[in-house]
Write a protein that holds these residues in place. Structure first.
Motif, mmCIF file in Angstrom:
data_model
loop_
_atom_site.group_PDB
_atom_site.id
_atom_site.type_symbol
_atom_site.label_atom_id
_atom_site.label_comp_id
_atom_site.label_asym_id
_atom_site.label_seq_id
_atom_site.Cartn_x
_atom_site.Cartn_y
_atom_site.Cartn_z
ATOM 1 N N ILE A 3 30.881 -25.706 -8.077
ATOM 2 C CA ILE A 3 29.656 -25.074 -7.275
ATOM 3 C C ILE A 3 30.308 -23.730 -7.054
ATOM 4 O O ILE A 3 31.219 -23.479 -6.386
ATOM 5 C CB ILE A 3 29.385 -26.032 -6.005
ATOM 6 C CG1 ILE A 3 29.021 -27.299 -6.308
ATOM 7 C CG2 ILE A 3 28.371 -24.956 -5.166
ATOM 8 C CD1 ILE A 3 27.641 -27.305 -7.045
ATOM 9 N N GLU A 62 25.048 -22.679 -7.740
ATOM 10 C CA GLU A 62 24.607 -23.111 -8.950
ATOM 11 C C GLU A 62 25.861 -24.077 -9.462
ATOM 12 O O GLU A 62 27.161 -23.737 -8.960
ATOM 13 C CB GLU A 62 24.475 -21.979 -9.834
ATOM 14 C CG GLU A 62 25.593 -21.069 -10.142
ATOM 15 C CD GLU A 62 25.476 -19.809 -11.272
ATOM 16 O OE1 GLU A 62 24.389 -19.763 -11.813
ATOM 17 O OE2 GLU A 62 26.435 -19.237 -11.358
ATOM 18 N N TYR A 63 25.658 -24.730 -10.329
ATOM 19 C CA TYR A 63 26.964 -25.816 -10.757
ATOM 20 C C TYR A 63 27.445 -24.902 -12.046
ATOM 21 O O TYR A 63 26.709 -24.736 -12.915
ATOM 22 C CB TYR A 63 26.306 -26.993 -11.287
ATOM 23 C CG TYR A 63 27.566 -27.859 -12.011
ATOM 24 C CD1 TYR A 63 28.501 -28.686 -11.297
ATOM 25 C CD2 TYR A 63 27.329 -28.379 -13.370
ATOM 26 C CE1 TYR A 63 29.322 -29.121 -11.786
ATOM 27 C CE2 TYR A 63 28.382 -28.885 -13.795
ATOM 28 C CZ TYR A 63 29.322 -29.496 -13.199
ATOM 29 O OH TYR A 63 30.386 -30.339 -13.872
#
Length: 70
Positions: A3, A62-63
């Motif tokens: 992450i 965001e991943y």
């Protein structure tokens, strides 16, 4: 963990929101440090940030899949 809070930092730049302001709005200094270094934070913290910054969780993080050694 994959992450990243890069989107949050970009959002902050666009909206002229500083870490100082987040601290004044009640976000703990240790939590801010965790965010700066892409470390895990609670969903409660994400909720507070969304309220302060008037955004959605997807605007903050965001991943990014981690590279696997083959």
């Amino acid at each position: 963990m994959g992450i990243s809070f890069d989107p949050m930092r970009e959002w902050m730049k666009k909206q002229h929101i500083s870490f100082y302001r987040l601290a004044n709005e009640g976000i703990d200094a240790q939590t801010l440090q965790r965010l700066r270094h892409d470390r895990p934070v609670t969903t409660e913290t994400i909720g507070k940030l969304c309220e302060i910054m008037q955004c959605q969780p997807g605007d903050l993080m965001e991943y990014r899949p981690e590279a696997k050694d083959s």
